[in-house]
Scaffold this motif. Structure first.
Motif, mmCIF file in Angstrom:
data_model
loop_
_atom_site.group_PDB
_atom_site.id
_atom_site.type_symbol
_atom_site.label_atom_id
_atom_site.label_comp_id
_atom_site.label_asym_id
_atom_site.label_seq_id
_atom_site.Cartn_x
_atom_site.Cartn_y
_atom_site.Cartn_z
ATOM 1 N N ASN A 236 48.116 -24.187 5.272
ATOM 2 C CA ASN A 236 47.477 -22.930 4.886
ATOM 3 C C ASN A 236 46.754 -22.251 6.050
ATOM 4 O O ASN A 236 46.726 -21.025 6.145
ATOM 5 C CB ASN A 236 46.482 -23.228 3.768
ATOM 6 N N SER A 241 44.941 -17.918 7.992
ATOM 7 C CA SER A 241 43.537 -17.867 8.422
ATOM 8 C C SER A 241 43.386 -17.670 9.931
ATOM 9 O O SER A 241 42.890 -18.556 10.594
ATOM 10 C CB SER A 241 42.817 -19.142 7.982
ATOM 11 N N GLY A 308 39.644 -27.081 9.406
ATOM 12 C CA GLY A 308 40.404 -28.168 8.792
ATOM 13 C C GLY A 308 39.571 -29.429 8.685
ATOM 14 O O GLY A 308 39.814 -30.286 7.842
ATOM 15 N N ALA A 309 38.603 -29.556 9.569
ATOM 16 C CA ALA A 309 37.661 -30.684 9.544
ATOM 17 C C ALA A 309 36.452 -30.226 10.336
ATOM 18 O O ALA A 309 36.506 -29.219 11.043
ATOM 19 C CB ALA A 309 38.284 -31.927 10.174
ATOM 20 N N LYS A 310 35.374 -30.979 10.228
ATOM 21 C CA LYS A 310 34.125 -30.571 10.871
ATOM 22 C C LYS A 310 34.266 -30.599 12.393
ATOM 23 O O LYS A 310 34.708 -31.591 12.967
ATOM 24 C CB LYS A 310 33.004 -31.510 10.419
ATOM 25 N N VAL A 330 36.352 -22.015 11.125
ATOM 26 C CA VAL A 330 37.044 -21.663 9.889
ATOM 27 C C VAL A 330 36.941 -22.833 8.923
ATOM 28 O O VAL A 330 37.374 -23.939 9.237
ATOM 29 C CB VAL A 330 38.550 -21.373 10.138
ATOM 30 N N PHE A 331 36.350 -22.583 7.799
ATOM 31 C CA PHE A 331 36.231 -23.618 6.764
ATOM 32 C C PHE A 331 36.983 -23.088 5.550
ATOM 33 O O PHE A 331 36.511 -22.197 4.855
ATOM 34 C CB PHE A 331 34.747 -23.859 6.484
ATOM 35 N N GLY A 332 38.180 -23.607 5.386
ATOM 36 C CA GLY A 332 39.035 -23.077 4.331
ATOM 37 C C GLY A 332 39.654 -24.174 3.509
ATOM 38 O O GLY A 332 39.463 -25.363 3.781
ATOM 39 N N MET A 333 40.400 -23.758 2.497
ATOM 40 C CA MET A 333 41.099 -24.717 1.647
ATOM 41 C C MET A 333 42.298 -24.021 1.029
ATOM 42 O O MET A 333 42.237 -22.821 0.732
ATOM 43 C CB MET A 333 40.159 -25.277 0.578
ATOM 44 N N ALA A 334 43.377 -24.770 0.876
ATOM 45 C CA ALA A 334 44.594 -24.165 0.342
ATOM 46 C C ALA A 334 44.374 -23.643 -1.078
ATOM 47 O O ALA A 334 45.095 -22.767 -1.543
ATOM 48 C CB ALA A 334 45.733 -25.176 0.380
ATOM 49 N N ASP A 414 33.373 -30.711 -1.472
ATOM 50 C CA ASP A 414 32.656 -30.674 -0.197
ATOM 51 C C ASP A 414 31.159 -30.587 -0.437
ATOM 52 O O ASP A 414 30.713 -29.929 -1.374
ATOM 53 C CB ASP A 414 33.104 -29.448 0.627
ATOM 54 N N LYS A 440 44.633 -34.320 5.080
ATOM 55 C CA LYS A 440 43.858 -34.978 4.040
ATOM 56 C C LYS A 440 44.701 -36.098 3.435
ATOM 57 O O LYS A 440 45.854 -35.887 3.058
ATOM 58 C CB LYS A 440 43.461 -33.975 2.948
HETATM 59 C C1 J2J Z 1 34.701 -29.195 7.664
HETATM 60 N N1 J2J Z 1 35.642 -29.449 6.734
HETATM 61 C C2 J2J Z 1 36.652 -28.583 6.621
HETATM 62 C C3 J2J Z 1 35.720 -27.201 8.412
HETATM 63 C C4 J2J Z 1 38.418 -27.452 6.071
HETATM 64 C C5 J2J Z 1 41.656 -22.582 6.961
HETATM 65 C C6 J2J Z 1 41.096 -23.687 7.554
HETATM 66 C C7 J2J Z 1 41.269 -24.953 7.023
HETATM 67 C C8 J2J Z 1 42.026 -25.125 5.865
HETATM 68 C C9 J2J Z 1 42.200 -26.494 5.326
HETATM 69 C C10 J2J Z 1 42.602 -24.008 5.266
HETATM 70 C C11 J2J Z 1 36.748 -27.422 7.437
HETATM 71 N N2 J2J Z 1 34.742 -28.115 8.474
HETATM 72 N N3 J2J Z 1 35.746 -26.156 9.239
HETATM 73 O O1 J2J Z 1 43.336 -24.102 4.147
HETATM 74 O O2 J2J Z 1 42.975 -21.661 5.202
HETATM 75 C C12 J2J Z 1 38.019 -29.582 4.793
HETATM 76 C C13 J2J Z 1 37.191 -29.412 3.518
HETATM 77 C C14 J2J Z 1 38.106 -28.594 2.637
HETATM 78 C C15 J2J Z 1 39.460 -29.170 2.993
HETATM 79 C C16 J2J Z 1 40.616 -28.262 2.687
HETATM 80 C C17 J2J Z 1 42.409 -22.730 5.806
HETATM 81 N N4 J2J Z 1 37.857 -26.758 7.063
HETATM 82 N N5 J2J Z 1 37.713 -28.545 5.797
HETATM 83 O O3 J2J Z 1 41.828 -27.485 5.958
HETATM 84 O O4 J2J Z 1 43.520 -27.494 1.961
HETATM 85 O O5 J2J Z 1 36.981 -30.697 2.994
HETATM 86 O O6 J2J Z 1 42.735 -26.570 4.080
HETATM 87 O O7 J2J Z 1 37.815 -28.717 1.269
HETATM 88 O O8 J2J Z 1 44.081 -28.693 4.124
HETATM 89 O O9 J2J Z 1 39.362 -29.419 4.392
HETATM 90 O O10 J2J Z 1 41.791 -28.776 3.250
HETATM 91 P P1 J2J Z 1 43.135 -27.909 3.307
#
Ligand code: J2J
Length: 541
Positions: A236, A241, A308-310, A330-334, A414, A440
């Motif tokens: 994603n 993003s 994607g991770a911290k 960027v802190f995102g999730m699919a 989270d 993950k």
């Molecule tokens: C800490 N944990 C994070 C961050 C995701 C953009 C960016 C990332 C994803 C992704 C995405 C984090 N710091 N900056 O889909 O569009 C962890 C959290 C979250 C999970 C989601 C996007 N960024 N995470 O990583 O679906 O725990 O999406 O809930 O693979 O990754 O994972 P995912």
């Protein structure tokens, strides 16, 4: 097998339309718009391919005709497992144009995941490359055809053997996109959730394209932007993003990197004047290590998105000095919600937070374990609801009951702190998955594989901190009869056909699990107790 849907209550739909978020475009119509607006501009660089928007559109329409010619009907699902090469975008836009619904598998997925995704989505076709990273996908395709009754076609980029070749799928091309309702599901994304096999995330045209448009704006993209797709394109993060869709939306150029290693990526950055890319933290560390010694000119790079991770503050602070560009966390999730630090935020925010939500209509709650709001600055569980966050997974009634509140908030799993201005700092995770370099991994899924070995009585998988990967997997194993060894178990798990990144990094044999008798319900407590007993005392070998 039901058709994937995503339904928001009507009052929310009205709000999202009224506020201009849902604009009624479909991915099929988007392709026509891109061609009309940006025709001769360079859309895609991948391997030898240098394609304008017109060329990309032409190829996608031909692919669409081919998909339709196979008898695939609008709304049907097609499993796509392609590496970062030109065919990825052609296939995906071809499917959209034909009104079909891509289901995104990662190139690293193997038999277990692929069979599950194909069956669960009700896929009718499977699109692959012949080989990637030393893996031959054709035997896997034969298995999918034999074992998943709905799958009737395999389409192969490269040497197709007995299957349909991707090149030559169609001839003239469809002249118009097969009409779809923008409120319908456009594709199925994959969750990295904490229980069992991956769940399917139904995203609609309207909701996803809103996140793409808004991301493009937040990330400062324009027709001069050049995006390097370094992470696997099915993720994603590189998708939206702001990703390749964000860059295409504004008429920029997408450069596909076959892998994210500095040797490959740096050459592409220098050669094509890449302005923006996105990486998971371990890769950002690797790039920062390699940059000072690289002979390639990286000065075109303006923005590095990391997520994607911290990304720890100490590393975040080194991005500008070593790579000469602006960091965007960027802190995102699919499932939906995406937070970004803004490009003009003060350095302190950029280094120490994971950003704030895209949309004024993203609702964010930070609650304690009893469901009460915590004060600003205190850690709590993150819940969210909004114009591009799903209300439920595809056909997962029990996961949906756990993962969504009755009023439609997604329980992200989270743990965050909300700071002034709505910025979020990710503190950890309540759920039981391992975040290994942004991939993950469900503890439960790996445990199930280990327990299948006859030499294993029980297994519990936990995350261990790792300086480079962020987290790695450690499996605690109670042996059954015999003397099974780590290497046997790793080989066994690998042979069961799972993505390599799920094979435990470390295996620790223990005499017994004290809480085993209580059974599955206490898995979470068991994992915590094991970590406490064996790891915090430095006993792990
Ligand atoms: C800490 N944990 C994070 C961050 C995701 C953009 C960016 C990332 C994803 C992704 C995405 C984090 N710091 N900056 O889909 O569009 C962890 C959290 C979250 C999970 C989601 C996007 N960024 N995470 O990583 O679906 O725990 O999406 O809930 O693979 O990754 O994972 P995912």
């Amino acid at each position: 097998m039901s058709i994937p849907r995503q339904i928001w209550p009507e009052s929310f739909e009205r709000l999202y339309v009224a506020n201009g978020h849902w604009q009624g475009e479909t991915f099929g119509r988007m392709l026509d718009r891109l061609e009309a607006d940006f025709g001769e501009r360079l859309a895609l660089v991948a391997g030898e391919a240098r394609w304008s928007y017109a060329e990309l559109a032409r190829r996608a329409r031909v692919a669409a005709e081919g998909f339709a010619g196979l008898g695939l009907a609008p709304g049907e699902r097609v499993l796509v497992q392609l590496p970062n090469r030109a065919e990825f975008l052609v296939a995906v836009f071809g499917l959209f144009y034909a009104g079909l619904v891509p289901v995104y598998a990662l190139p690293a997925h193997r038999e277990t995941e692929v069979l599950h995704l194909a069956a669960k989505s009700g896929a009718r076709a499977y699109v692959i490359a012949d080989r990637h990273d030393g893996f031959d996908y054709l035997p896997l395709a034969r298995k999918v055809l034999a074992e998943v009754p709905g799958v009737a076609h395999v389409i192969v980029a490269g040497a197709a053997a007995e299957f349909t070749a991707f090149d030559g799928l169609g001839d003239q091309g469809l002249t118009a996109p097969v009409p779809r309702n923008p409120r319908e599901v456009a594709f199925l994304q994959i969750s990295g959730g904490s229980t069992g096999l991956p769940k399917l995330i139904p995203r609609t045209h309207d909701d996803y394209l809103y996140s793409v448009r808004a991301s493009a704006e937040i990330c400062g993209l324009n027709a001069e932007s050049v995006y390097l797709c370094a992470l696997p394109a099915a993720h994603n993060f590189p998708m939206s993003s702001p990703g390749y869709l964000g860059v295409l939306h504004v008429g920029g150029t997408v450069v596909m990197s076959p892998n994210p290693q500095p040797e490959v990526a740096f050459r592409l950055i220098a050669e094509h004047g890449v302005t923006i890319t996105g990486l998971v933290p371990p890769l950002a560390l690797l790039w920062m290590q390699a940059a000072p010694r690289s002979k390639h000119d990286l000065s075109s790079l303006q923005v590095l998105g990391v997520g994607g991770a911290k990304f720890i503050p100490e590393a975040a602070a080194r991005v500008r000095p070593t790579l000469g560009c602006t960091l965007q966390q960027v802190f995102g999730m699919a499932e939906g919600l995406v937070n970004y630090t803004r490009l003009d935020d003060p350095e302190d925010i950029i280094i120490n937070t994971q950003g704030r939500p895209i949309s004024p209509d993203d609702e964010v709650l930070v609650l304690d374990d009893d469901g009460n709001p915590v004060p600003e600055g205190e850690p709590g569980n993150l819940y969210t609801r909004g114009p591009y966050t799903i209300r439920g997974y595809h056909e997962e009634p029990s996961a949906n009951a756990r993962s969504f509140t009755p009023d439609g908030f997604y329980r992200t799993g989270d743990v965050v702190r909300r700071l002034p201005g709505g910025y979020l700092e990710v503190r950890g995770r309540a759920g039981d998955h391992i975040n290994r370099a942004g991939e993950k991994i469900s503890a439960e899924e790996v445990e199930d594989h280990l327990i299948a070995h006859e030499g294993v009585f029980d297994a519990a998988v936990v995350a261990l901190p790792d300086k480079f990967l962020g987290e790695k997997t450690c499996a605690f194993v109670v042996r059954a009869e015999g003397e099974v060894q780590s290497k046997d178990l790793k080989a066994f798990v690998r042979d069961r056909g799972i993505a390599e990144f799920k094979v435990p990094d470390q295996i620790v044999f223990v005499p017994a699990f004290e809480t085993t008798a209580v059974g599955k319900v206490s898995r979470k407590a068991l994992r915590a107790a094991l970590k406490d007993t064996y790891l915090n005392k430095g006993d792990a070998a």
